[in-house]
Write an enzyme that holds these catalytic residues in place. Sequence first.
Site, PDB file in Angstrom:
ATOM      1  N   ASP A 150     -24.751 -94.983 -53.054  1.00  0.00           N
ATOM      2  CA  ASP A 150     -25.481 -93.874 -53.265  1.00  0.00           C
ATOM      3  C   ASP A 150     -26.619 -93.465 -53.136  1.00  0.00           C
ATOM      4  O   ASP A 150     -27.178 -92.859 -53.266  1.00  0.00           O
ATOM      5  CB  ASP A 150     -25.021 -92.802 -53.404  1.00  0.00           C
ATOM      6  N   CYS A 204      -3.100 -88.100 -43.837  1.00  0.00           N
ATOM      7  CA  CYS A 204      -3.518 -86.615 -44.018  1.00  0.00           C
ATOM      8  C   CYS A 204      -2.638 -85.797 -43.196  1.00  0.00           C
ATOM      9  O   CYS A 204      -1.908 -84.805 -43.811  1.00  0.00           O
ATOM     10  CB  CYS A 204      -4.735 -86.103 -43.804  1.00  0.00           C
ATOM     11  N   CYS A 207      -1.519 -81.661 -43.144  1.00  0.00           N
ATOM     12  CA  CYS A 207      -1.844 -81.019 -44.421  1.00  0.00           C
ATOM     13  C   CYS A 207      -3.305 -80.230 -43.389  1.00  0.00           C
ATOM     14  O   CYS A 207      -4.324 -81.279 -43.525  1.00  0.00           O
ATOM     15  CB  CYS A 207      -1.912 -82.174 -45.913  1.00  0.00           C
ATOM     16  N   CYS A 210      -7.000 -79.284 -47.946  1.00  0.00           N
ATOM     17  CA  CYS A 210      -8.467 -78.684 -48.878  1.00  0.00           C
ATOM     18  C   CYS A 210      -9.199 -77.892 -47.575  1.00  0.00           C
ATOM     19  O   CYS A 210     -10.056 -77.260 -48.321  1.00  0.00           O
ATOM     20  CB  CYS A 210      -9.089 -80.294 -48.370  1.00  0.00           C
ATOM     21  N   CYS A 214     -11.052 -74.131 -50.366  1.00  0.00           N
ATOM     22  CA  CYS A 214     -12.074 -73.945 -49.507  1.00  0.00           C
ATOM     23  C   CYS A 214     -13.019 -72.987 -49.777  1.00  0.00           C
ATOM     24  O   CYS A 214     -12.851 -72.065 -49.146  1.00  0.00           O
ATOM     25  CB  CYS A 214     -12.975 -74.577 -48.684  1.00  0.00           C
ATOM     26  N   CYS A 230     -21.032 -75.292 -48.322  1.00  0.00           N
ATOM     27  CA  CYS A 230     -20.356 -75.791 -49.384  1.00  0.00           C
ATOM     28  C   CYS A 230     -21.249 -75.999 -51.096  1.00  0.00           C
ATOM     29  O   CYS A 230     -22.204 -75.694 -50.704  1.00  0.00           O
ATOM     30  CB  CYS A 230     -20.645 -77.813 -49.079  1.00  0.00           C
ATOM     31  N   CYS A 257     -18.166 -78.955 -56.753  1.00  0.00           N
ATOM     32  CA  CYS A 257     -16.761 -78.755 -56.990  1.00  0.00           C
ATOM     33  C   CYS A 257     -15.633 -79.454 -56.654  1.00  0.00           C
ATOM     34  O   CYS A 257     -16.299 -80.339 -55.675  1.00  0.00           O
ATOM     35  CB  CYS A 257     -17.368 -76.980 -55.602  1.00  0.00           C
ATOM     36  N   CYS A 260     -11.357 -79.225 -53.419  1.00  0.00           N
ATOM     37  CA  CYS A 260     -10.798 -79.402 -51.944  1.00  0.00           C
ATOM     38  C   CYS A 260     -10.629 -80.840 -53.337  1.00  0.00           C
ATOM     39  O   CYS A 260      -8.740 -81.202 -51.918  1.00  0.00           O
ATOM     40  CB  CYS A 260     -11.329 -80.057 -51.023  1.00  0.00           C
ATOM     41  N   CYS A 264      -5.409 -81.525 -53.096  1.00  0.00           N
ATOM     42  CA  CYS A 264      -5.468 -82.456 -52.377  1.00  0.00           C
ATOM     43  C   CYS A 264      -3.759 -83.258 -52.922  1.00  0.00           C
ATOM     44  O   CYS A 264      -3.636 -83.489 -54.160  1.00  0.00           O
ATOM     45  CB  CYS A 264      -6.033 -83.754 -52.221  1.00  0.00           C
TER      46      CYS A 264
END
Length: 367
Positions: A150, A204, A207, A210, A214, A230, A257, A260, A264
């Site tokens: 990253d 997914c 569904c 998430c 939020c 966010c 946070c 989400c 899941c």
Amino acid sequence: MSSRSSSQQIVLQETLSPQQLKNWIFEQARLLGFSDCVIAQPDTQAELERFKEYLKRGYHADMDYLKENLDKRADPTLLVPGTKSIICVRMDYLVTRPTPRSVPNIPNLGIIARYARGRDYHKVMRGRLKILATKIREKVGEFESRPFADSAPIFEKALAENAGMGWTGKHTLLINKKSGSFFVLGELFTSLELPFDTPTTKHCGSCQACIDICPTQAIVEPYMLDARKCIAYLTIEYKGIIPIEYRSAIGNRVFGCDDCQLICPWNRYAQITTIDDFHPRHNLDQVTLLELWQWDEETFLSRTEGSPIRRTGYQSFMRNIAIGLGNAPYSIEIIQALMQKRDIHDQVVQTHIDWALQEQQTKIKLK
């Protein structure tokens, strides 16, 4: 990369086929604590149009660096010339497995995202990728490599997804069918010619847990996140006055946070880390808001040394804690603690202290 030319032939210390070398690299990656390892083709051109739409909508907030080097994001060989294959790895970071599909409600604690409670994963990831490169070099001879965690304009989720490590969930995080999403990613760009892995399927379905969970409705549509809403962005990257409409929703989340991910259903398969560096430091998995509020800048710098939390800076961290105190149940201790620091912090923090005091006063009237 090393000073040798990218076109220079690799001198093998041991004769291995590309597939044999790939299998051996996977073994070494596992021994180094990586949870998974795949080989990606250095091409993420397909991700570019979606990302341009994200930028066009302004969902990147004030992270203007995301607008730069789009050509390198789409073509990793422009970022590191000579790259022929990318070794993508991941590390699980959970210390304890959360209750499936449940977001804990502990209002007086300062909630820190699970990835940030221990040592900075960027340092852990880069260090082990460098060791992996050294092991490969000892095995096959000289080649060119460069590790990332990253830390550069890379579509790292797209690389990992294209090579079958998982699929991008509706919350925009990578999900692995056997390990959920509580992991971090890293890449080793190499001049090795290794067989590429292939994408997996998405799981997914219908569904949207998430999206529904939020707190600030930041997932504006499946696979699209508005950073301006966010909580992770607001509490980590953003340095200004947090809009009033998001303060109550932030609750007691003082750094990042996990909601989400916690909700899941795939995280019932989340794996526990084998890496000690990810274990919480300084009691950061159960520290109260009032304890954090007592930190001066020297304490902050001391207790966040080598930690991702250092990124937010002391004043922004205090801003986040002030919001948490305002959202906490009424307490005379909280009011007194806020009053004691009314004139200590900068104007941004002061604004949030005043808001927190108002919130606490409102709760007196409701009692």
